[in-house]
Design a protein around this motif. Sequence first.
Motif, PDB file in Angstrom:
ATOM      1  N   SER A 275       0.837  -1.197   0.000  1.00 43.96           N
ATOM      2  CA  SER A 275       0.000   0.000   0.000  1.00 43.96           C
ATOM      3  C   SER A 275       0.874   1.250   0.000  1.00 43.96           C
ATOM      4  CB  SER A 275      -0.929   0.010   1.215  1.00 43.96           C
ATOM      5  OG  SER A 275      -1.843  -1.056   1.149  1.00 43.96           O
ATOM      6  N   LYS A 276       0.361   2.310  -0.634  1.00 47.21           N
ATOM      7  CA  LYS A 276       1.137   3.536  -0.773  1.00 47.21           C
ATOM      8  C   LYS A 276       0.383   4.712  -0.155  1.00 47.21           C
ATOM      9  CE  LYS A 276       1.320   2.982  -5.338  1.00 47.21           C
ATOM     10  NZ  LYS A 276       1.037   1.578  -5.673  1.00 47.21           N
ATOM     11  N   VAL A 277       1.102   5.569   0.553  1.00 48.99           N
ATOM     12  CA  VAL A 277       0.526   6.814   1.044  1.00 48.99           C
ATOM     13  C   VAL A 277       0.388   7.760  -0.141  1.00 48.99           C
ATOM     14  CG1 VAL A 277       0.863   8.810   2.552  1.00 48.99           C
ATOM     15  CG2 VAL A 277       1.521   6.515   3.339  1.00 48.99           C
ATOM     16  N   SER A 278      -0.801   8.301  -0.334  1.00 43.62           N
ATOM     17  CA  SER A 278      -1.043   9.156  -1.499  1.00 43.62           C
ATOM     18  C   SER A 278      -0.310  10.484  -1.364  1.00 43.62           C
ATOM     19  CB  SER A 278      -2.544   9.427  -1.660  1.00 43.62           C
ATOM     20  OG  SER A 278      -2.758  10.344  -2.717  1.00 43.62           O
ATOM     21  N   MET A 279       0.267  10.911  -2.491  1.00 40.05           N
ATOM     22  CA  MET A 279       0.943  12.209  -2.548  1.00 40.05           C
ATOM     23  C   MET A 279       0.255  13.142  -3.541  1.00 40.05           C
ATOM     24  SD  MET A 279       3.261  11.675  -0.329  1.00 40.05           S
ATOM     25  CE  MET A 279       4.308  13.110  -0.539  1.00 40.05           C
TER      26      MET A 279
ATOM     27  N   ARG B 126       0.632   2.826 -19.812  1.00 38.32           N
ATOM     28  CA  ARG B 126       1.594   3.718 -19.163  1.00 38.32           C
ATOM     29  C   ARG B 126       0.949   5.053 -18.803  1.00 38.32           C
ATOM     30  NH1 ARG B 126       7.224   2.728 -22.598  1.00 38.32           N
ATOM     31  NH2 ARG B 126       7.282   0.455 -22.328  1.00 38.32           N
ATOM     32  N   ILE B 127      -0.231   4.971 -18.223  1.00 36.99           N
ATOM     33  CA  ILE B 127      -0.959   6.165 -17.795  1.00 36.99           C
ATOM     34  C   ILE B 127      -0.599   6.477 -16.344  1.00 36.99           C
ATOM     35  CG2 ILE B 127      -3.241   7.133 -17.328  1.00 36.99           C
ATOM     36  CD1 ILE B 127      -4.315   5.365 -19.581  1.00 36.99           C
ATOM     37  N   PRO B 128      -0.072   7.654 -16.042  1.00 39.03           N
ATOM     38  CA  PRO B 128       0.203   8.022 -14.645  1.00 39.03           C
ATOM     39  C   PRO B 128      -1.095   8.008 -13.833  1.00 39.03           C
ATOM     40  CG  PRO B 128       1.239   9.560 -16.171  1.00 39.03           C
ATOM     41  CD  PRO B 128       0.297   8.721 -16.989  1.00 39.03           C
ATOM     42  N   ILE B 129      -1.020   7.491 -12.627  1.00 34.75           N
ATOM     43  CA  ILE B 129      -2.245   7.279 -11.847  1.00 34.75           C
ATOM     44  C   ILE B 129      -2.368   8.228 -10.665  1.00 34.75           C
ATOM     45  CG2 ILE B 129      -3.558   5.550 -10.533  1.00 34.75           C
ATOM     46  CD1 ILE B 129      -2.177   3.397 -12.149  1.00 34.75           C
TER      47      ILE B 129
ATOM     48  N   SER C 206     -15.113  -0.712   1.443  1.00 35.46           N
ATOM     49  CA  SER C 206     -14.623  -1.533   2.540  1.00 35.46           C
ATOM     50  C   SER C 206     -13.127  -1.288   2.714  1.00 35.46           C
ATOM     51  CB  SER C 206     -14.860  -3.010   2.230  1.00 35.46           C
ATOM     52  OG  SER C 206     -14.078  -3.403   1.108  1.00 35.46           O
ATOM     53  N   SER C 207     -12.549  -1.854   3.762  1.00 31.27           N
ATOM     54  CA  SER C 207     -11.103  -1.719   3.952  1.00 31.27           C
ATOM     55  C   SER C 207     -10.343  -2.333   2.788  1.00 31.27           C
ATOM     56  CB  SER C 207     -10.681  -2.389   5.265  1.00 31.27           C
ATOM     57  OG  SER C 207     -10.990  -3.781   5.252  1.00 31.27           O
ATOM     58  N   GLU C 208     -10.856  -3.432   2.228  1.00 31.04           N
ATOM     59  CA  GLU C 208     -10.188  -4.074   1.095  1.00 31.04           C
ATOM     60  C   GLU C 208     -10.179  -3.172  -0.128  1.00 31.04           C
ATOM     61  OE1 GLU C 208     -11.149  -8.752   1.577  1.00 31.04           O
ATOM     62  OE2 GLU C 208     -12.867  -7.418   1.346  1.00 31.04           O
ATOM     63  N   ILE C 209     -11.282  -2.481  -0.379  1.00 30.90           N
ATOM     64  CA  ILE C 209     -11.358  -1.570  -1.516  1.00 30.90           C
ATOM     65  C   ILE C 209     -10.441  -0.375  -1.302  1.00 30.90           C
ATOM     66  CG2 ILE C 209     -12.866   0.026  -2.752  1.00 30.90           C
ATOM     67  CD1 ILE C 209     -13.169  -2.931  -3.535  1.00 30.90           C
ATOM     68  N   LEU C 210     -10.406   0.138  -0.078  1.00 30.74           N
ATOM     69  CA  LEU C 210      -9.534   1.269   0.209  1.00 30.74           C
ATOM     70  C   LEU C 210      -8.071   0.881   0.024  1.00 30.74           C
ATOM     71  CD1 LEU C 210      -7.841   3.234   2.242  1.00 30.74           C
ATOM     72  CD2 LEU C 210      -9.794   4.214   1.049  1.00 30.74           C
ATOM     73  N   ILE C 211      -7.715  -0.314   0.489  1.00 30.60           N
ATOM     74  CA  ILE C 211      -6.338  -0.786   0.307  1.00 30.60           C
ATOM     75  C   ILE C 211      -6.024  -0.962  -1.171  1.00 30.60           C
ATOM     76  CG2 ILE C 211      -4.836  -2.796   0.650  1.00 30.60           C
ATOM     77  CD1 ILE C 211      -6.138  -3.085   3.439  1.00 30.60           C
ATOM     78  N   LYS C 212      -6.974  -1.492  -1.932  1.00 35.90           N
ATOM     79  CA  LYS C 212      -6.754  -1.653  -3.367  1.00 35.90           C
ATOM     80  C   LYS C 212      -6.543  -0.292  -4.029  1.00 35.90           C
ATOM     81  CE  LYS C 212      -7.338  -5.136  -5.402  1.00 35.90           C
ATOM     82  NZ  LYS C 212      -6.429  -6.219  -5.853  1.00 35.90           N
ATOM     83  N   ALA C 213      -7.328   0.705  -3.647  1.00 38.36           N
ATOM     84  CA  ALA C 213      -7.152   2.050  -4.193  1.00 38.36           C
ATOM     85  C   ALA C 213      -5.767   2.591  -3.857  1.00 38.36           C
ATOM     86  CB  ALA C 213      -8.233   2.982  -3.641  1.00 38.36           C
ATOM     87  N   SER C 214      -5.311   2.311  -2.643  1.00 37.95           N
ATOM     88  CA  SER C 214      -3.984   2.753  -2.235  1.00 37.95           C
ATOM     89  C   SER C 214      -2.898   2.075  -3.052  1.00 37.95           C
ATOM     90  CB  SER C 214      -3.785   2.444  -0.744  1.00 37.95           C
ATOM     91  OG  SER C 214      -2.446   2.643  -0.366  1.00 37.95           O
TER      92      SER C 214
ATOM     93  N   ILE D  14      -3.206   0.940  -6.079  1.00 29.23           N
ATOM     94  CA  ILE D  14      -3.262   1.529  -7.420  1.00 29.23           C
ATOM     95  C   ILE D  14      -2.540   2.874  -7.424  1.00 29.23           C
ATOM     96  CG2 ILE D  14      -4.825   2.542  -9.130  1.00 29.23           C
ATOM     97  CD1 ILE D  14      -6.842   0.347  -8.371  1.00 29.23           C
ATOM     98  N   GLY D  15      -2.726   3.640  -6.361  1.00 34.87           N
ATOM     99  CA  GLY D  15      -2.006   4.900  -6.222  1.00 34.87           C
ATOM    100  C   GLY D  15      -2.860   6.145  -6.305  1.00 34.87           C
ATOM    101  N   VAL D  16      -4.195   5.999  -6.368  1.00 31.37           N
ATOM    102  CA  VAL D  16      -5.059   7.176  -6.432  1.00 31.37           C
ATOM    103  C   VAL D  16      -5.169   7.823  -5.054  1.00 31.37           C
ATOM    104  CG1 VAL D  16      -6.398   6.273  -8.356  1.00 31.37           C
ATOM    105  CG2 VAL D  16      -7.148   5.813  -6.015  1.00 31.37           C
TER     106      VAL D  16
END
Length: 261
Positions: free
Chosen positions: A122-126, A191-194, A206-214, A216-218
């Motif tokens: 998972s990534k912290v969004s910037m 190669r689309i920046p996300i 859900s927490s799973e969807i939020l983690i998936k979004a993280s 992905i990088g949005v």
Amino acid sequence: MPEDITFNQPIIKYHNGAFIDQSDDIATEFPLTLYVNQQEFATIVCSPTNLEELVLGFLASEGVIFRRADIQNIHLDDSKGFCHITLNREIEQHYGQYTKRMISSCCGKSRQFYFVNDAATSKVSMTETKITAQEIFSMMDALQEQSTDFKQTGGLHNAAISDGKDFYIHRSDIGRHNALDKLFGYCIEKRIPIRDKVLIFSGRISSEILIKASKIGVGIILSKSAPTDLAIKLADDLNITAVGFIRNETFNIYSHPERVI
């Protein structure tokens, strides 16, 4: 492999005190087993569309690949439901880590993660993206308009990636995670920046969807439904703006409201 995302099923419908012979469109369910470097890795139960995107997005979200170039070869055997992937390297993480439950914080990130691999990937969004209230309504309306397969079956999840104004891509699947992985895979392939994009989703956050979004990088996720408490905690920790209950000209902002102007 089934050719369509739906099939037509004869049914008997009970209506106003009478039984009526009819037919109904039913969502197709298709198991796809992934072999990575000749080892069985996972079986994904999915809708049989955009399968290569699904594979790319799933492997990226699990930390197996980071870019399309990490894959030497990918071969889909549609008739048998297999996908063989050869990487340019060995898988760095042990298979057991993907489902190993954790009981404390990991890598300095949120204590809300259930699994070690989720904390690792998972990534912290910037993102610095900001959106207006009207753009939120417009994006959700556009997702609803695109959701023709859901209207046919009532059994699919829908998701889209947007820059806040226009859709880049829309995908449907019986699995909510799969719909997001297909979007992720599309962006990897093209190669689309996300980071500056917005995720629009039809179901509950859900927490799973939020983690998936993280993964992905949005940095912004929009839904017509509700979030869970754990999803909100994760959104706070991962710097993601979560907006839910987008309907009838209202919505609720649950985390990082500074991106909604």
